[in-house]
Design a protein around this motif. Structure first.
Motif, mmCIF file in Angstrom:
data_model
loop_
_atom_site.group_PDB
_atom_site.id
_atom_site.type_symbol
_atom_site.label_atom_id
_atom_site.label_comp_id
_atom_site.label_asym_id
_atom_site.label_seq_id
_atom_site.Cartn_x
_atom_site.Cartn_y
_atom_site.Cartn_z
ATOM 1 N N PRO A 181 0.832 -1.208 0.000
ATOM 2 C CA PRO A 181 0.000 0.000 0.000
ATOM 3 C C PRO A 181 0.866 1.257 0.000
ATOM 4 O O PRO A 181 1.931 1.280 0.626
ATOM 5 C CB PRO A 181 -0.792 -0.127 1.300
ATOM 6 N N ASN A 182 0.403 2.279 -0.707
ATOM 7 C CA ASN A 182 1.120 3.560 -0.682
ATOM 8 C C ASN A 182 0.361 4.619 0.100
ATOM 9 O O ASN A 182 0.763 5.790 0.117
ATOM 10 C CB ASN A 182 1.418 4.050 -2.100
ATOM 11 N N ASP A 183 -0.740 4.220 0.730
ATOM 12 C CA ASP A 183 -1.542 5.180 1.489
ATOM 13 C C ASP A 183 -1.777 4.696 2.925
ATOM 14 O O ASP A 183 -2.793 5.005 3.536
ATOM 15 C CB ASP A 183 -2.876 5.450 0.784
ATOM 16 N N SER A 184 -0.838 3.928 3.442
ATOM 17 C CA SER A 184 -0.860 3.495 4.840
ATOM 18 C C SER A 184 0.242 4.225 5.601
ATOM 19 O O SER A 184 1.042 4.957 5.004
ATOM 20 C CB SER A 184 -0.645 1.985 4.936
ATOM 21 N N SER A 185 0.307 4.022 6.902
ATOM 22 C CA SER A 185 1.362 4.644 7.697
ATOM 23 C C SER A 185 2.718 4.093 7.266
ATOM 24 O O SER A 185 2.811 2.979 6.734
ATOM 25 C CB SER A 185 1.150 4.359 9.179
ATOM 26 N N PRO A 186 3.798 4.852 7.482
ATOM 27 C CA PRO A 186 5.121 4.338 7.139
ATOM 28 C C PRO A 186 5.419 2.983 7.780
ATOM 29 O O PRO A 186 6.025 2.118 7.154
ATOM 30 C CB PRO A 186 6.071 5.426 7.663
ATOM 31 N N GLN A 187 4.965 2.776 9.023
ATOM 32 C CA GLN A 187 5.236 1.503 9.681
ATOM 33 C C GLN A 187 4.493 0.365 9.008
ATOM 34 O O GLN A 187 5.051 -0.719 8.814
ATOM 35 C CB GLN A 187 4.864 1.562 11.162
ATOM 36 N N GLU A 188 3.240 0.566 8.644
ATOM 37 C CA GLU A 188 2.480 -0.514 8.000
ATOM 38 C C GLU A 188 3.106 -0.879 6.661
ATOM 39 O O GLU A 188 3.202 -2.062 6.315
ATOM 40 C CB GLU A 188 1.022 -0.103 7.811
ATOM 41 N N VAL A 189 3.566 0.119 5.899
ATOM 42 C CA VAL A 189 4.236 -0.167 4.626
ATOM 43 C C VAL A 189 5.512 -0.956 4.866
ATOM 44 O O VAL A 189 5.790 -1.951 4.185
ATOM 45 C CB VAL A 189 4.532 1.150 3.870
ATOM 46 N N ARG A 190 6.303 -0.528 5.843
ATOM 47 C CA ARG A 190 7.543 -1.249 6.148
ATOM 48 C C ARG A 190 7.271 -2.667 6.631
ATOM 49 O O ARG A 190 7.949 -3.615 6.249
ATOM 50 C CB ARG A 190 8.326 -0.493 7.217
ATOM 51 N N ASP A 191 6.253 -2.822 7.487
ATOM 52 C CA ASP A 191 5.915 -4.151 7.981
ATOM 53 C C ASP A 191 5.553 -5.079 6.826
ATOM 54 O O ASP A 191 5.985 -6.239 6.774
ATOM 55 C CB ASP A 191 4.744 -4.077 8.952
ATOM 56 N N CYS A 192 4.753 -4.563 5.903
ATOM 57 C CA CYS A 192 4.391 -5.339 4.716
ATOM 58 C C CYS A 192 5.635 -5.688 3.907
ATOM 59 O O CYS A 192 5.782 -6.821 3.434
ATOM 60 C CB CYS A 192 3.417 -4.540 3.843
ATOM 61 N N LEU A 193 6.514 -4.732 3.754
ATOM 62 C CA LEU A 193 7.732 -4.958 2.983
ATOM 63 C C LEU A 193 8.539 -6.104 3.567
ATOM 64 O O LEU A 193 8.990 -7.008 2.844
ATOM 65 C CB LEU A 193 8.569 -3.678 2.959
ATOM 66 N N HIS A 194 8.726 -6.106 4.868
ATOM 67 C CA HIS A 194 9.525 -7.150 5.515
ATOM 68 C C HIS A 194 8.879 -8.520 5.338
ATOM 69 O O HIS A 194 9.555 -9.487 4.952
ATOM 70 C CB HIS A 194 9.695 -6.839 7.003
ATOM 71 N N GLU A 195 7.584 -8.628 5.625
ATOM 72 C CA GLU A 195 6.949 -9.943 5.556
ATOM 73 C C GLU A 195 6.857 -10.443 4.120
ATOM 74 O O GLU A 195 7.161 -11.607 3.842
ATOM 75 C CB GLU A 195 5.551 -9.894 6.173
ATOM 76 N N GLU A 196 6.461 -9.587 3.195
ATOM 77 C CA GLU A 196 6.260 -10.065 1.824
ATOM 78 C C GLU A 196 7.578 -10.349 1.112
ATOM 79 O O GLU A 196 7.668 -11.295 0.323
ATOM 80 C CB GLU A 196 5.428 -9.051 1.032
ATOM 81 N N LEU A 197 8.610 -9.566 1.381
ATOM 82 C CA LEU A 197 9.898 -9.860 0.758
ATOM 83 C C LEU A 197 10.474 -11.156 1.323
ATOM 84 O O LEU A 197 11.077 -11.952 0.592
ATOM 85 C CB LEU A 197 10.872 -8.700 0.948
ATOM 86 N N ALA A 198 10.270 -11.386 2.620
ATOM 87 C CA ALA A 198 10.720 -12.652 3.210
ATOM 88 C C ALA A 198 10.026 -13.836 2.552
ATOM 89 O O ALA A 198 10.655 -14.867 2.274
ATOM 90 C CB ALA A 198 10.456 -12.652 4.715
ATOM 91 N N GLN A 199 8.734 -13.705 2.279
ATOM 92 C CA GLN A 199 8.017 -14.804 1.638
ATOM 93 C C GLN A 199 8.335 -14.898 0.152
ATOM 94 O O GLN A 199 8.333 -15.992 -0.415
ATOM 95 C CB GLN A 199 6.515 -14.655 1.862
ATOM 96 N N ALA A 200 8.625 -13.776 -0.478
ATOM 97 C CA ALA A 200 9.050 -13.829 -1.885
ATOM 98 C C ALA A 200 10.347 -14.611 -2.020
ATOM 99 O O ALA A 200 10.563 -15.332 -3.000
ATOM 100 C CB ALA A 200 9.221 -12.414 -2.436
#
Length: 456
Positions: A181-200
């Motif tokens: 998401p590009n319209d969430s808080s910076p932390q939510e975007v970062r949290d997504c980045l960490h989890e999804e890149l780990a699963q990628a």
């Protein structure tokens, strides 16, 4: 995928006995004098190494790597071979670039993965920044997700009901897309980045059994932990390769862990039992969207009964109490407090659940503040501020700091309260996002105190 249902109960924890809503709303906002301070960001990471036996980690590795979150089995191990390239497309939010750079550096240095960012169209992994609305049009319960064999949301939309994006059909990873998401808080975007890149890069499963990992649907951990980096390092060990069966990997994972994690030999195995699907379903009904309050309470009670029947005394039992506490906040504050206290006690017994304990302490501190007992609230909060910082959880840290400010006011230490309250706002901007949400969180916690209750 990272589910949006549970983080709203944990990260954006409406910790206030006197307010009915978990999420700050625009209608609840209160003006804060002057402009808010600049967004604060974390500096050097301080990951805590895994504190578990290699035999337990080997079991975790196999269950993470050969199953999907749905419970379906994966026939073979799949990963990228050779250097991995990552690019960003769409309309990324302001902090995504720096958070991605920090994460890629950690993956290179901690997990020993050869991964770099470029903007080539043929990049192995494309991170596309889109709106939450666009993500939920594809997966209604997801805050973000990853898909194989596509490089854009448009491609995924065309292929989503075909075998092209079916993980069970995959035999090697060459091209994937992550949708943030590009319209969430910076932390939510970062949290997504960490989890999804780990699963990628690696395992696709989540296990509630894991207390110290983002590979857990409770979403307590928001950045990759020492355990997660260890799993990814083992996943890309030279003795593994695409197409290996679970049996073949099982024959090698013990030796891999002995080599890359010698500290794991010093811990006694815990052999935590598997988490039954019935408990998972009950927890998701209790805390997820679409259910009424009575149904949520019944589901949380079912989860508690299952936890007791399983003989658990670990973080899953504590999480069952935490859920009961959250759901009783609007109807039975005494019962809610009892459940939070039990959760705090269980979490406090294990070094791997320090972050969980910080959430429980925040809930308990709110009761002390509401009662006007500032010193008791300070005792609850004090040990957990460093924990929130170590795990890079700005939302939790700002919440604890704002609670500390109210407690200091109650204790007559108004100058200290003013300083820590102002210091908290930069972290709140990273954790909660827009100014209205920061001001709402400030008002929400301020309204706890009997010194201020009823104002506004």
């Amino acid at each position: 995928m990272r589910r949006f249902l549970l983080p709203f109960y944990l990260v954006l924890s409406g910790c206030v006995p006197s307010t009915p809503s978990d999420m700050p709303s625009r209608a609840q906002t209160q003006s804060v004098a002057g402009n808010l301070p600049a967004v604060k960001v974390f500096s050097a990471p301080r990951p805590t190494p895994s504190l578990r036996a290699n035999s337990d980690i080997a079991r975790d590795f196999l269950e993470l790597s050969f199953n999907l979150e749905s419970g379906r089995s994966l026939p073979v191990l799949t990963r990228f071979e050779g250097p991995i390239s990552v690019r960003v497309t769409g309309k990324p939010s302001a902090g995504l670039g720096s958070d991605l750079s920090r994460l890629l550096h950690r993956l290179r240095t901690e997990a020993r993965i050869d991964i770099k960012q470029n903007q080539a169209e043929n990049a192995n992994i494309t991170i596309e920044a889109v709106s939450r609305k666009e993500i939920r049009a594809m997966l209604p319960q997801a805050a973000c997700f990853v898909a194989p064999n596509v490089s854009s949301l448009a491609q995924y939309k065309l292929a989503r009901r075909t075998s092209l994006v079916n993980w069970t059909s995959l035999r090697e990873r060459k091209r994937l897309a992550i949708f943030l998401p590009n319209d969430s808080s910076p932390q939510e975007v970062r949290d997504c980045l960490h989890e999804e890149l780990a699963q990628a890069l690696g395992p696709l499963n989540d296990l509630y059994r894991l207390p110290d990992s983002v590979f857990n649907d409770d979403n307590v951990h928001t950045v990759l932990t020492g355990f997660d980096m260890l799993i990814l390092r083992a996943y890309y060990d030279r003795s593994l390769h695409n197409g290996m069966s679970k049996r073949q990997v099982a024959e090698r994972i013990g030796g891999i862990l002995s080599r890359v994690n010698p500290r794991g030999a010093q811990y006694a195995p815990r052999r935590l039992t598997r988490t039954p699907r019935s408990w998972i379903n009950s927890i998701q009904r209790a805390l997820g969207p679409g259910a009424g309050q009575n149904e949520r309470l019944r589901a949380a009670h079912e989860a508690m009964q299952i936890a007791v029947a399983m003989g658990w005394n670990d973080h899953r039992r504590a999480f069952s109490h935490y859920a009961m506490g959250r759901l009783n906040m609007s109807s039975d504050l005494k019962k809610a407090r009892e459940h939070f206290a039990i959760a705090a006690r269980i979490y406090g017994q294990d070094p791997s659940t320090r972050l969980h304990a910080a959430y429980a302490a925040s809930q308990l501190a709110s009761f002390y503040i509401a009662e006007g007992d500032g010193n008791a609230a300070l005792r609850q909060i004090g040990p957990h501020l460093d924990t929130a910082g170590r795990y890079e959880n700005a939302a939790l840290m700002s919440t604890l700091m704002l609670q500390r400010a109210e407690a200091l006011d109650l204790a007559g230490r108004t100058s200290e309260a003013r300083t820590i309250r102002m210091d908290s706002l930069g972290w709140a901007r990273y954790g909660f996002g827009p100014d209205w949400a920061v001001r709402a969180k400030l008002r929400e916690i301020s309204s706890l105190s009997p010194l201020k209750r009823g104002r506004g």
